[in-house]
Design a protein around this motif. Structure first.
Motif, PDB file in Angstrom:
ATOM      1  N   MET A  87       0.695  -1.247  -0.098  1.00 21.64           N
ATOM      2  CA  MET A  87      -0.075  -0.017   0.007  1.00 21.64           C
ATOM      3  C   MET A  87       0.689   1.211   0.171  1.00 21.64           C
ATOM      4  O   MET A  87       0.164   2.353   0.234  1.00 21.64           O
ATOM      5  CB  MET A  87      -0.948  -0.082   1.262  1.00 21.64           C
ATOM      6  CG  MET A  87      -2.095  -1.026   1.249  1.00 21.64           C
ATOM      7  SD  MET A  87      -3.105  -0.601   2.479  1.00 21.64           S
ATOM      8  CE  MET A  87      -4.280  -2.126   2.491  1.00 21.64           C
ATOM      9  N   ARG A  88       2.150   1.071   0.055  1.00 23.18           N
ATOM     10  CA  ARG A  88       3.060   2.360  -0.111  1.00 23.18           C
ATOM     11  C   ARG A  88       3.026   3.153   1.014  1.00 23.18           C
ATOM     12  O   ARG A  88       3.146   4.413   0.760  1.00 23.18           O
ATOM     13  CB  ARG A  88       2.848   2.923  -1.448  1.00 23.18           C
ATOM     14  CG  ARG A  88       3.175   2.029  -2.623  1.00 23.18           C
ATOM     15  CD  ARG A  88       4.288   1.585  -2.979  1.00 23.18           C
ATOM     16  NE  ARG A  88       5.219   2.724  -3.177  1.00 23.18           N
ATOM     17  CZ  ARG A  88       5.592   3.120  -4.289  1.00 23.18           C
ATOM     18  NH1 ARG A  88       4.859   2.885  -5.476  1.00 23.18           N
ATOM     19  NH2 ARG A  88       6.545   4.318  -4.555  1.00 23.18           N
ATOM     20  N   ARG A 131      -0.500  11.591   1.322  1.00 21.21           N
ATOM     21  CA  ARG A 131      -0.921  11.097   0.152  1.00 21.21           C
ATOM     22  C   ARG A 131      -1.975  10.308   0.078  1.00 21.21           C
ATOM     23  O   ARG A 131      -2.045   9.312   0.738  1.00 21.21           O
ATOM     24  CB  ARG A 131       0.407  10.364  -0.426  1.00 21.21           C
ATOM     25  CG  ARG A 131       0.144   9.722  -1.688  1.00 21.21           C
ATOM     26  CD  ARG A 131       1.714   8.911  -2.216  1.00 21.21           C
ATOM     27  NE  ARG A 131       1.340   8.242  -3.585  1.00 21.21           N
ATOM     28  CZ  ARG A 131       0.994   7.175  -3.571  1.00 21.21           C
ATOM     29  NH1 ARG A 131       0.406   6.601  -2.497  1.00 21.21           N
ATOM     30  NH2 ARG A 131       0.756   6.421  -4.628  1.00 21.21           N
ATOM     31  N   TYR A 132      -3.197  10.734  -0.458  1.00 20.13           N
ATOM     32  CA  TYR A 132      -4.244   9.910  -0.633  1.00 20.13           C
ATOM     33  C   TYR A 132      -4.838   9.674   0.799  1.00 20.13           C
ATOM     34  O   TYR A 132      -5.090   8.418   1.208  1.00 20.13           O
ATOM     35  CB  TYR A 132      -4.505   8.963  -1.338  1.00 20.13           C
ATOM     36  CG  TYR A 132      -4.044   9.214  -3.008  1.00 20.13           C
ATOM     37  CD1 TYR A 132      -4.760   9.932  -3.626  1.00 20.13           C
ATOM     38  CD2 TYR A 132      -2.766   8.580  -3.547  1.00 20.13           C
ATOM     39  CE1 TYR A 132      -4.641  10.241  -4.770  1.00 20.13           C
ATOM     40  CE2 TYR A 132      -2.729   8.959  -4.768  1.00 20.13           C
ATOM     41  CZ  TYR A 132      -3.560   9.690  -5.407  1.00 20.13           C
ATOM     42  OH  TYR A 132      -3.111   9.998  -6.791  1.00 20.13           O
ATOM     43  N   VAL A 155     -11.048   7.445  -0.926  1.00 19.51           N
ATOM     44  CA  VAL A 155     -10.286   6.498  -1.562  1.00 19.51           C
ATOM     45  C   VAL A 155     -10.504   5.146  -1.060  1.00 19.51           C
ATOM     46  O   VAL A 155     -10.938   4.947   0.214  1.00 19.51           O
ATOM     47  CB  VAL A 155      -8.837   7.115  -1.360  1.00 19.51           C
ATOM     48  CG1 VAL A 155      -8.390   8.099  -2.043  1.00 19.51           C
ATOM     49  CG2 VAL A 155      -8.425   7.020   0.070  1.00 19.51           C
ATOM     50  N   ALA A 162       0.128   4.309  -7.444  1.00 19.59           N
ATOM     51  CA  ALA A 162       1.118   3.690  -6.769  1.00 19.59           C
ATOM     52  C   ALA A 162       0.478   3.199  -5.536  1.00 19.59           C
ATOM     53  O   ALA A 162      -0.189   3.847  -4.731  1.00 19.59           O
ATOM     54  CB  ALA A 162       2.370   4.402  -6.323  1.00 19.59           C
ATOM     55  N   GLY A 163       0.675   1.792  -5.204  1.00 14.40           N
ATOM     56  CA  GLY A 163       0.005   1.465  -3.898  1.00 14.40           C
ATOM     57  C   GLY A 163      -1.422   0.821  -4.113  1.00 14.40           C
ATOM     58  O   GLY A 163      -1.966   0.155  -3.429  1.00 14.40           O
ATOM     59  N   GLY A 164      -1.952   0.791  -5.552  1.00 19.93           N
ATOM     60  CA  GLY A 164      -3.122   0.248  -5.805  1.00 19.93           C
ATOM     61  C   GLY A 164      -4.231   0.477  -5.340  1.00 19.93           C
ATOM     62  O   GLY A 164      -5.381  -0.109  -5.156  1.00 19.93           O
ATOM     63  N   MET A 165      -4.267   2.027  -4.664  1.00 22.57           N
ATOM     64  CA  MET A 165      -5.382   2.258  -4.130  1.00 22.57           C
ATOM     65  C   MET A 165      -6.397   2.771  -5.352  1.00 22.57           C
ATOM     66  O   MET A 165      -5.965   3.227  -6.207  1.00 22.57           O
ATOM     67  CB  MET A 165      -5.348   3.003  -2.830  1.00 22.57           C
ATOM     68  CG  MET A 165      -4.522   4.493  -3.535  1.00 22.57           C
ATOM     69  SD  MET A 165      -2.944   4.011  -3.201  1.00 22.57           S
ATOM     70  CE  MET A 165      -2.475   4.541  -1.584  1.00 22.57           C
ATOM     71  N   ILE A 166      -7.810   2.879  -4.867  1.00 21.04           N
ATOM     72  CA  ILE A 166      -8.755   3.384  -5.582  1.00 21.04           C
ATOM     73  C   ILE A 166      -8.958   4.824  -5.284  1.00 21.04           C
ATOM     74  O   ILE A 166      -9.405   4.894  -4.347  1.00 21.04           O
ATOM     75  CB  ILE A 166     -10.010   2.692  -5.762  1.00 21.04           C
ATOM     76  CG1 ILE A 166      -9.709   1.090  -6.325  1.00 21.04           C
ATOM     77  CG2 ILE A 166     -10.999   3.332  -6.761  1.00 21.04           C
ATOM     78  CD1 ILE A 166     -10.670   0.309  -6.085  1.00 21.04           C
ATOM     79  N   VAL A 167      -8.623   5.722  -6.117  1.00 20.14           N
ATOM     80  CA  VAL A 167      -8.622   7.107  -5.605  1.00 20.14           C
ATOM     81  C   VAL A 167      -9.738   7.892  -6.266  1.00 20.14           C
ATOM     82  O   VAL A 167      -9.982   9.098  -6.226  1.00 20.14           O
ATOM     83  CB  VAL A 167      -7.283   8.148  -6.118  1.00 20.14           C
ATOM     84  CG1 VAL A 167      -6.098   7.356  -5.407  1.00 20.14           C
ATOM     85  CG2 VAL A 167      -6.954   7.947  -7.618  1.00 20.14           C
ATOM     86  N   GLU A 168     -10.818   7.425  -6.806  1.00 24.35           N
ATOM     87  CA  GLU A 168     -11.938   8.099  -7.196  1.00 24.35           C
ATOM     88  C   GLU A 168     -13.199   7.342  -6.797  1.00 24.35           C
ATOM     89  O   GLU A 168     -13.183   6.010  -6.587  1.00 24.35           O
ATOM     90  CB  GLU A 168     -12.191   8.287  -8.788  1.00 24.35           C
ATOM     91  CG  GLU A 168     -11.859   6.836  -9.408  1.00 24.35           C
ATOM     92  CD  GLU A 168     -11.905   6.870 -10.815  1.00 24.35           C
ATOM     93  OE1 GLU A 168     -12.270   7.891 -11.490  1.00 24.35           O
ATOM     94  OE2 GLU A 168     -11.085   6.062 -11.388  1.00 24.35           O
TER      95      GLU A 168
END
Ligand code: SF4
Ligand code: SF4
Lengths: 393, 95
Positions: free
Chosen positions: A98-99, A197-198, A207, B12-18
């Motif tokens: 997940m960085r 970050r997010y 997110v 990066a990180g494979g998250m869904i950002v929308e």
């Protein structure tokens, strides 16, 4: 003004954590790390940090809480050892996937069985493929310095990966040394405010972390993780150089000790490097052309730098403080030997497993490793690739 | 299947950002059978809408009408057919 005080490795890292003042620390006690988080808990209780300190019921929960807090948008730290790291295992991988720039101190300890609380590197070496950066420390000062640098490395926008800072259990974690601490404000200025970050707590921009990721995208996500860690070395170098300017203590990915004109080299990680430097000095006095390569950064592995440093040598003896059962030598050996394979000129490389479960290593052991690699070089041939130091066979 | 992105285009990180992009992930091709409704039998009770685990029953809430299926996302589980009080839904093979 920096001040020098007597601290053991655990206290040095606890002080680094105090100066970093992370948003969240979630941890579970395990020897020999306990003393570190215990001291940090005191800082929390005394109101010297603003940290939300989460006491959990296991290391699995500790790392899970860290992942949640980091995803929420916080600066997060923890610490563990051996079996505790093993219990975190699946979440350790998830933190990297997940960085999330979590920084974890690991006081290296033998990963059972039988039950043993003393130092070897089997815990963090087992986690070498988990996607975390790994910085090894030679002494308490380095554990302190690496912890502060780790925050800035992990949080660099091009890195955003978790970092393990290791120190040898008991040998460093419980031994009192002179440690020079930076001023609290200097540390804060160096690491800077946390950049999100997010963050999940940004309710206006929802997110999803860790969704189902199947055959159509999982491979691409793994590639981007491989690509990210492969590009971390320049950031580690940059942050280390900045830290050098601030502290006067200079760190590189690898430390070369008396290797310039050396014919043979010893390779080691962690506290053994201190012993090895003494041994090198003693052998140098006896006219031996020997030096030491200390691997500070094991993940990502600085392949190019290793080739550049070691390929001019005639022989290299690698010291591995963990076993890869059924493998071809210890983890450091396989990396070093593999890195050198394509070098046009390369040394003969042999491996020594040593120090498992806290077995002491002496200067005589390192001199023994040296005389063995000297013999190999003279003969031009390796008869035994993997041998043992300090073992009653 | 929607057009697949390359590794370098991913977050990066494979998250869904929308938010609300589950509809972009078309699961309709997982199906072996699809539901068909017979509007002569349908009484627009919305049971199928309520039970569908994939929100794949289309309805017009203003008019109070069941309007058929979202076949880009319906996975063909047959729950709607089994729950319909009028047996108005039949599962037919995709082959
Ligand atoms: S078959 Fe299953 S997924 Fe498709 S509409 Fe009916 S209940 Fe929904
Ligand atoms: S459950 Fe049957 S009757 Fe009710 S709306 Fe759906 S198709 Fe029509």
């Amino acid at each position: 003004m920096a001040k020098v005080i007597g601290l053991n490795g655990n206290a040095a890292v606890a002080n680094a954590m105090r100066q970093i003042n992370p948003h969240v620390v979630a941890a579970y006690p395990i020897t020999p790390q306990t003393d570190c988080v215990e001291r940090f808990a005191e800082f929390v209780a005394d109101g010297r940090v603003d940290t939300e300190f989460v006491t959990v019921e296991s290391e699995h929960s500790a790392m899970s809480a860290c992942v949640g807090a980091a995803a929420a948008g916080g600066r997060v730290m923890t610490a563990t050892s051996a079996n505790g790291l093993a219990l975190m295992w699946e979440i350790v991988y998830i933190a990297a996937s997940m960085r999330l720039p979590i920084v974890m101190m690991v006081a290296n300890r033998a990963l059972s069985g039988n039950i043993n609380i003393h130092c070897d590197h089997s815990d963090t070496m087992g986690a070498r493929d988990a996607g975390w950066l790994q910085l090894f420390s030679e002494n308490a000062q380095e554990a302190y310095d690496n912890t502060i640098m780790a925050i800035k490395i992990a949080e660099d926008m091009s890195v955003r990966l978790p970092v393990m800072v290791t120190q040898d259990g008991f040998i460093i974690s419980h031994a009192l040394e002179c440690v020079e601490l930076l001023e609290d404000e200097e540390v804060q200025k160096f690491i800077g405010p946390y950049k999100e970050r997010y963050p999940m707590l940004d309710l206006k921009n929802p997110v999803t972390y860790g969704p189902l990721d199947l055959f159509d995208y999982y491979f691409e996500h793994k590639w981007s993780q491989i690509d990210a860690i492969d590009h971390c070395l320049p950031v580690i170098e940059k942050v280390s150089a900045e830290y050098g300017k601030l502290s006067g203590r200079n760190y590189e990915l690898l430390e070369s000790y008396k290797l310039d004109d050396a014919e043979v080299g010893i390779v080691a990680l962690g506290s053994t490097c201190g012993t090895a430097k003494e041994a090198v000095d003693r052998m140098r006095e006896a006219g031996k052309k020997v030096g030491l390569l200390k691997v500070r950064c094991f993940r990502p592995f600085p392949t190019e730098q290793v080739i550049k440093t070691l390929s001019p040598l005639k022989g290299v003896a690698v010291l591995d403080r963990s076993a890869t059962f059924g493998g071809f030598g210890g983890p450091v050996f396989t990396e070093i030997r593999s890195a050198l394979y394509d070098a046009p000129e390369r040394p003969l490389v042999i491996d020594f497993l040593y120090g498992l479960g806290g077995r002491d290593i002496f200067m005589e052991d390192i001199e023994m490793a040296h005389s063995r690699i000297e013999g190999v070089v003279k003969k031009g041939r390796i008869d035994t690739h993997v041998d043992f130091l300090g073992l009653r066979e | 299947m929607s057009k697949q992105k390359r590794a370098k285009e991913l977050v990066a990180g494979g998250m869904i950002v929308e938010a609300g992009n589950a509809r972009d992930y078309e699961t309709g091709d997982w199906r072996t059978e699809k539901p068909e409704v017979d509007f002569d039998k349908c009484i627009h009770c919305f049971f199928c809408w309520a039970y569908c685990p994939d929100s794949s029953v289309n309805v017009d809430p203003e008019a109070g009408k069941m309007k058929g299926f979202d076949l880009k996302h319906c996975k063909g589980c047959g729950i709607c057919a089994s729950i319909c009080p009028k047996n108005a839904i039949t599962m037919v093979s995709e082959r």
